[in-house]
Design an enzyme around this catalytic site. Structure first.
Site, PDB file in Angstrom:
ATOM      1  N   THR A 195      43.820  34.669  50.033  1.00 57.93           N
ATOM      2  CA  THR A 195      44.821  33.799  49.410  1.00 57.93           C
ATOM      3  C   THR A 195      45.764  34.631  48.550  1.00 57.93           C
ATOM      4  O   THR A 195      45.379  35.679  48.008  1.00 57.93           O
ATOM      5  CB  THR A 195      44.162  32.689  48.571  1.00 57.93           C
ATOM      6  N   SER A 233      48.353  36.583  49.297  1.00 56.34           N
ATOM      7  CA  SER A 233      48.268  37.965  49.775  1.00 56.34           C
ATOM      8  C   SER A 233      49.614  38.553  50.175  1.00 56.34           C
ATOM      9  O   SER A 233      49.657  39.537  50.909  1.00 56.34           O
ATOM     10  CB  SER A 233      47.272  38.047  50.939  1.00 56.34           C
ATOM     11  N   THR A 234      50.693  37.992  49.668  1.00 55.93           N
ATOM     12  CA  THR A 234      51.996  38.585  49.981  1.00 55.93           C
ATOM     13  C   THR A 234      52.337  39.732  49.037  1.00 55.93           C
ATOM     14  O   THR A 234      53.294  40.467  49.280  1.00 55.93           O
ATOM     15  CB  THR A 234      53.116  37.524  49.931  1.00 55.93           C
ATOM     16  N   ILE A 245      47.240  42.671  44.425  1.00 55.57           N
ATOM     17  CA  ILE A 245      45.873  42.970  44.875  1.00 55.57           C
ATOM     18  C   ILE A 245      45.595  42.280  46.212  1.00 55.57           C
ATOM     19  O   ILE A 245      44.972  42.861  47.107  1.00 55.57           O
ATOM     20  CB  ILE A 245      44.864  42.521  43.787  1.00 55.57           C
ATOM     21  N   GLY A 246      46.071  41.052  46.362  1.00 51.28           N
ATOM     22  CA  GLY A 246      45.825  40.294  47.593  1.00 51.28           C
ATOM     23  C   GLY A 246      46.386  41.000  48.809  1.00 51.28           C
ATOM     24  O   GLY A 246      45.744  41.057  49.866  1.00 51.28           O
ATOM     25  N   SER A 262      37.904  38.685  36.910  1.00 49.30           N
ATOM     26  CA  SER A 262      38.556  39.700  36.067  1.00 49.30           C
ATOM     27  C   SER A 262      37.590  40.132  34.981  1.00 49.30           C
ATOM     28  O   SER A 262      36.697  39.349  34.595  1.00 49.30           O
ATOM     29  CB  SER A 262      39.795  39.099  35.393  1.00 49.30           C
ATOM     30  N   TYR A 297      43.428  31.953  30.380  1.00 46.64           N
ATOM     31  CA  TYR A 297      43.163  32.767  31.568  1.00 46.64           C
ATOM     32  C   TYR A 297      41.681  33.176  31.600  1.00 46.64           C
ATOM     33  O   TYR A 297      41.000  33.028  32.614  1.00 46.64           O
ATOM     34  CB  TYR A 297      44.064  34.006  31.530  1.00 46.64           C
TER      35      TYR A 297
END
Ligand code: NAD
Length: 264
Positions: free
Chosen positions: A13, A15-16, A19-20, A141, A154
């Site tokens: 998900t 992933s454009t 990290i993705g 994280s 977060y």
């Protein structure tokens, strides 16, 4: 060790970029068919083109969906082939003081960072269990352990992912499906680069130098004393998705550069 995921289909998900994207490229390099997800057709097409340039043989498809709400996740699920590997990478972050975070802010973080993974796992994991093989990875994280005072909203979502991951691993125990979380530390993704851009321009330093200063200022316990690269994080994720990682489930795996000052 040679990781070969030929014949497996992976959804990464968001992933454009960041990290993705590195995870998607890393999985594609192992032979897996990878579904790239982003919020616009143009960003998905660009990401597909970037991977094809590096890996002309890659088996890829794209799925446009905004994962910050149930409708977007449902649209993604409807467009998916059978998925063997689910990487719940979608996540937003940003500095906001606790006393400035209203309900809408909390809801947005909860929906994007936690519920997207809940919804996708609920929809995709039963078929993995039926097939007797699957991999689910939550990109949490170190902020899920070291709650940042300037990003409590977060940190809460990143701790929730650890709980979700461990609980789901127990729920599918013995099935051949593993569920783990990966905890990056500060990582020089597109998002972090954007956050540091003003300082980079002001100081005239390289992005890497500004990122290293950021790390030492905000995460002084870092042992690598710099931001990780997105590829360094992706390497851990690709490993945990591999057939070789079959005895690792319910784990919280740190790629935090040693930021979390703990011996286990
Ligand atoms: P990034 O901002 O560089 O990239 C995130 C990508 O997600 C972008 O391509 C963006 O377009 C996409 N995206 C954002 N909202 C989306 C949505 N609603 N639906 C679909 N796509 C969406 O982010 P990153 O730094 O690579 O972070 C990825 C994950 O890693 C997040 O879960 C983040 O919490 C986690 N993480 C990052 C760091 C870091 O320092 N970069 C550290 C620890 C954990």
């Amino acid at each position: 060790m040679h990781i070969n995921l030929t014949g497996k289909t992976a959804l990464v998900t968001a992933s454009t970029g960041g990290i993705g994207f590195a995870i998607a490229q890393g999985l594609a390099a192992t032979g897996a068919t990878v579904v790239i997800n982003g919020r616009s057709d143009s960003s998905v097409q660009k990401a597909l083109a970037r991977i094809r340039e590096a890996l002309p043989q890659a088996s890829l498809s794209g799925a446009v969906a905004d994962l910050s709400n149930a409708d977007g996740v449902d649209a993604l699920i409807a467009a998916l082939p059978a998925v063997d590997i689910l990487v719940n990478n979608a996540g937003i972050y940003g500095l906001v003081d606790f006393f400035e975070t209203d309900d809408a802010c909390w809801e947005n973080y909860w929906q994007t960072n936690v519920m997207s993974g809940v919804r996708l796992s609920r929809a995709l994991v039963p078929a993995m269990v039926e097939r007797g093989w699957g991999r689910v990875v939550f990109i949490s994280s170190e902020s899920g352990l070291n709650i940042p005072a300037d990003m409590i909203h977060y940190g809460v979502t990143k701790t929730a992912q650890l709980s979700l991951s461990r609980g789901l691993a127990k729920r599918v125990a013995g099935s051949g499906v593993t569920v783990n979380s990966v905890l990056p530390g500060p990582t020089l993704s597109d998002g972090l680069a954007h956050m540091l851009d003003e300082e980079r321009v002001r100081s005239g330093k390289t992005l890497e130098a500004v990122a290293a200063e950021f790390v030492m200022q905000h995460r002084p316990t870092s042992l690598i004393q710099r931001a990780a690269t997105v590829e360094e994080v992706a390497n851990m994720v690709v490993y945990v998705c591999s057939t070789q990682a079959s005895a690792t489930s319910g784990a919280a795996l740190r790629v935090d550069g040693g930021v979390v000052d703990d011996i286990v």
